[in-house]
Design a protein around this motif. Structure first.
Motif, PDB file in Angstrom:
ATOM      1  N   ARG A 122     -23.372 -28.578   6.265  1.00 41.64           N
ATOM      2  CA  ARG A 122     -23.883 -27.831   7.412  1.00 41.64           C
ATOM      3  C   ARG A 122     -22.978 -28.035   8.621  1.00 41.64           C
ATOM      4  NH1 ARG A 122     -26.466 -29.066  11.800  1.00 41.64           N
ATOM      5  NH2 ARG A 122     -27.779 -27.541  12.804  1.00 41.64           N
ATOM      6  N   SER A 145     -24.076 -26.670  15.354  1.00 39.96           N
ATOM      7  CA  SER A 145     -24.049 -25.489  16.212  1.00 39.96           C
ATOM      8  C   SER A 145     -23.156 -25.768  17.405  1.00 39.96           C
ATOM      9  CB  SER A 145     -25.459 -25.142  16.678  1.00 39.96           C
ATOM     10  OG  SER A 145     -25.996 -26.226  17.401  1.00 39.96           O
ATOM     11  N   SER A 146     -22.324 -24.809  17.731  1.00 39.73           N
ATOM     12  CA  SER A 146     -21.393 -24.996  18.848  1.00 39.73           C
ATOM     13  C   SER A 146     -21.983 -24.354  20.095  1.00 39.73           C
ATOM     14  CB  SER A 146     -20.043 -24.384  18.519  1.00 39.73           C
ATOM     15  OG  SER A 146     -20.171 -22.999  18.306  1.00 39.73           O
ATOM     16  N   ASP A 147     -22.118 -25.142  21.132  1.00 30.79           N
ATOM     17  CA  ASP A 147     -22.625 -24.655  22.412  1.00 30.79           C
ATOM     18  C   ASP A 147     -21.497 -24.509  23.427  1.00 30.79           C
ATOM     19  OD1 ASP A 147     -25.190 -24.648  21.428  1.00 30.79           O
ATOM     20  OD2 ASP A 147     -25.598 -26.710  22.082  1.00 30.79           O
TER      21      ASP A 147
END
Length: 82
Positions: free
Chosen positions: A70, A73-75
């Motif tokens: 997995r 998530s890139s912020d």
């Protein structure tokens, strides 16, 4: 250190932990007394040991594989816009 340098985030580690616990539960379900040379124990072929426990271990390994593969998530877009 910047967060984007890490390969795993909190969710990855949580999935890996859940997978490890499920695998340990599966191995505990497989454990029990075995047969000896003088006495046969029919509990060796119980449904819990030959069907349920391997399925539980398999589910745990699936959690581990998903936890490794997995992507976090890139912020970066939200941080750069502020």
């Amino acid at each position: 250190m910047d967060k984007k340098n890490f390969a795993f985030d909190k969710t990855n580690f949580l999935l890996l932990g859940i997978g490890m616990v499920v695998i340990i539960i599966g191995f505990l379900l497989m454990s029990g007394s075995g047969s000896t040379e003088t006495a046969f124990n029919p509990d060796v072929f119980s449904v819990r040991r030959i069907k349920i426990a391997p399925a539980v271990c398999f589910i745990g390994f699936i959690f581990m594989i998903y936890g490794i593969l997995r992507r976090p998530s890139s912020d970066t877009n939200t941080k750069n816009n502020k």
